[in-house]
Design an enzyme around this catalytic site. Structure first.
Site, PDB file in Angstrom:
ATOM      1  N   ASP A 270     -15.977  -1.459  -4.521  1.00  0.00           N
ATOM      2  CA  ASP A 270     -16.020  -2.817  -3.967  1.00  0.00           C
ATOM      3  C   ASP A 270     -17.452  -3.319  -4.112  1.00  0.00           C
ATOM      4  O   ASP A 270     -18.385  -2.532  -4.266  1.00  0.00           O
ATOM      5  CB  ASP A 270     -15.602  -2.819  -2.489  1.00  0.00           C
ATOM      6  N   SER A 271     -17.618  -4.632  -4.061  1.00  0.00           N
ATOM      7  CA  SER A 271     -18.977  -5.185  -4.163  1.00  0.00           C
ATOM      8  C   SER A 271     -19.648  -5.285  -2.797  1.00  0.00           C
ATOM      9  O   SER A 271     -20.861  -5.445  -2.709  1.00  0.00           O
ATOM     10  CB  SER A 271     -18.944  -6.570  -4.820  1.00  0.00           C
TER      11      SER A 271
ATOM     12  N   ASP B 248      -7.034  -5.012  -7.035  1.00  0.00           N
ATOM     13  CA  ASP B 248      -6.708  -6.017  -6.010  1.00  0.00           C
ATOM     14  C   ASP B 248      -7.901  -6.964  -5.826  1.00  0.00           C
ATOM     15  O   ASP B 248      -8.512  -7.021  -4.758  1.00  0.00           O
ATOM     16  CB  ASP B 248      -6.354  -5.310  -4.687  1.00  0.00           C
TER      17      ASP B 248
ATOM     18  N   CYS C 123      -3.974 -12.594  -5.861  1.00  0.00           N
ATOM     19  CA  CYS C 123      -3.761 -13.405  -4.659  1.00  0.00           C
ATOM     20  C   CYS C 123      -4.092 -14.870  -4.933  1.00  0.00           C
ATOM     21  O   CYS C 123      -4.319 -15.643  -4.015  1.00  0.00           O
ATOM     22  CB  CYS C 123      -4.561 -12.855  -3.486  1.00  0.00           C
TER      23      CYS C 123
ATOM     24  N   ARG D 228       0.839  -1.204   0.000  1.00  0.00           N
ATOM     25  CA  ARG D 228       0.000   0.000   0.000  1.00  0.00           C
ATOM     26  C   ARG D 228       0.873   1.253   0.000  1.00  0.00           C
ATOM     27  O   ARG D 228       0.606   2.218  -0.703  1.00  0.00           O
ATOM     28  CB  ARG D 228      -0.927  -0.004   1.225  1.00  0.00           C
TER      29      ARG D 228
END
Ligand code: SAH
Length: 397
Positions: A253-254, A301, A341, A214
């Protein structure tokens, strides 16, 4: 030997190097007399040579988890506590130079020789995450050791229901010791204040693996708008707001729950240039691209896209789609911070995907810096599968 013996089958024995903590179901000959989940076993080569001592689980594809390769040493509560002490000492060794971190991963499963155990410290609380049936054997001595040596206010147990079911465990979420926090607790990362819900947040509450990335990303944030895709509690956005030069930040974001917390976090730091949007990352990026929106920086991400080998091709296609849209909304000279990831997706394949994106978009993409997870997520060289995180910082012309 005092424990039941289990033999590797001949076909698997040749390639078996012996020090990997996972022994898959197809690699062992099932015992004549059934063993129960959680029993300690001795693993042997077909010719009788001893390999190691581990824990058997008939419900898991990881049939045996190996923990002890010294035939003369025990695999018991004292062994487990020694491993814990080593893991914590590793974090302390580094923190001594860089100052006390308010949130740190103290135990990283295979990386610390404790396959199936994660312990994260958030301020005065500890979150224990169990991902193997074997670790339930030592839950009591683990809790006792943590209480005695770290004196937390409370220790919470978290279990991912899907992982629990793949191990044949009942998912448990409870207070193992002490008190439960009354609400989100505050940590500080790179001089950014973050409120984190340890009881209902994702995973253990926060993604500590991206901590260093970050700040590294923020160092490349030049003047102009920033888009943070899959922002969770706003980690990349808020670090960029603190240290970068972004004019406006849009974070997507969801999860509405994550976004509400992220919005509170932005206010907590006095940042008034961050907007949060609830959307699906694929749809939203394509929408921005169609609208010909332009950003100086894009952070990608997304969550894990492949959990087994069969899903790798589809995962690479999904990464391609996301990254292509991201490049399309980047102004010339802009920065793309792109992460994966998915441990199953190799670093080189991820880079190859970026090459396809560059060709398709007719842009040049340079990888300026490439990283993995932060220092408190060590990787055992015998278990490279657990090195899952990739974070590439790229210049796009
Ligand atoms: N960048 C974050 C971590 C991201 S984890 C940090 O620095 O801490 C992945 C995030 O993707 C989660 O917050 C999850 O809610 C979100 N997510 C999952 N599927 C998504 C989708 N289809 N669209 C947008 N966000 C998604």
């Amino acid at each position: 030997m005092r424990y039941p013996q289990l033999f590797l089958n001949v076909k698997k024995a040749r390639s078996f190097k012996g020090y990997h903590p996972w022994v898959m179901d197809r690699s062992v000959i099932e015992p004549a007399a059934p063993l129960t989940a959680g029993e300690t076993v001795e693993l042997l080569f077909p010719d009788g040579r001893w390999i190691g001592r581990g824990v058997y689980n008939p419900h898991s594809r990881i049939r045996v988890r190996l923990y002890q390769w010294d035939a003369g040493a025990e695999l018991d509560a004292a062994w487990c506590q020694t491993q814990l002490a080593r893991a914590v000492a590793l974090r302390t060794a580094r923190a001594a130079v860089h100052g006390q971190l308010s949130a740190v991963r103290l135990v990283n499963s295979e990386g610390d020789g404790l396959s199936g155990l994660v312990v994260d410290r958030f301020g005065e609380y500890l979150v224990v995450q169990i991902t193997s049936q074997a670790m339930l054997n030592w839950l009591q001595p683990i809790t006792e050791w943590l209480v005695e040596h770290l004196q937390p206010k409370g220790i919470l147990l978290r279990m991912d229901p899907r992982t629990a079911s793949s191990e044949g465990m009942e998912p448990r979420e409870e207070v193992l010791w002490g008190e439960s926090p009354s609400g989100p607790i505050e940590i500080v990362e790179h001089d950014v204040r973050l409120k984190i819900d340890l009881l209902s947040g994702q995973k253990t509450g926060y993604y500590l693996d991206q901590r260093a990335n970050r700040l590294r990303a923020a160092q490349w944030v030049a003047e102009g708008p920033l888009l943070d895709v899959c922002c969770y509690l706003g980690g990349f956005s808020l670090t960029a707001a603190r240290w970068g030069k972004a004019t406006r930040i849009m974070a997507v974001d969801s999860s509405i729950r994550a976004l509400e917390q992220a919005d509170e976090n932005a206010k907590l730091n006095g940042f008034d240039n961050v907007d949060f949007v609830q959307a699906d990352c694929f749809d939203y990026l394509e929408h921005l691209s169609q609208e010909k929106q332009q950003f100086q920086t894009v952070v990608l991400d997304p969550p894990r896209m492949a959990s087994n080998r069969a899903q790798v091709t589809a995962a690479l296609r999904a990464y391609y789609r996301l990254n292509l849209s991201a490049v399309n909304v980047l102004q010339p000279g802009g920065m793309l911070v792109t992460c994966s990831c998915s441990g199953r997706v190799e670093r080189s394949d991820f880079a190859g995907m970026l090459a396809s994106v560059a060709r398709r978009a007719g842009r040049s993409v340079q990888i300026v810096e490439a990283f993995g997870a932060d220092f408190d997520h060590p990787v055992d060289v015998n278990c490279p599968e657990t090195e899952y995180l990739k974070c590439f910082i790229c210049r796009v012309r």
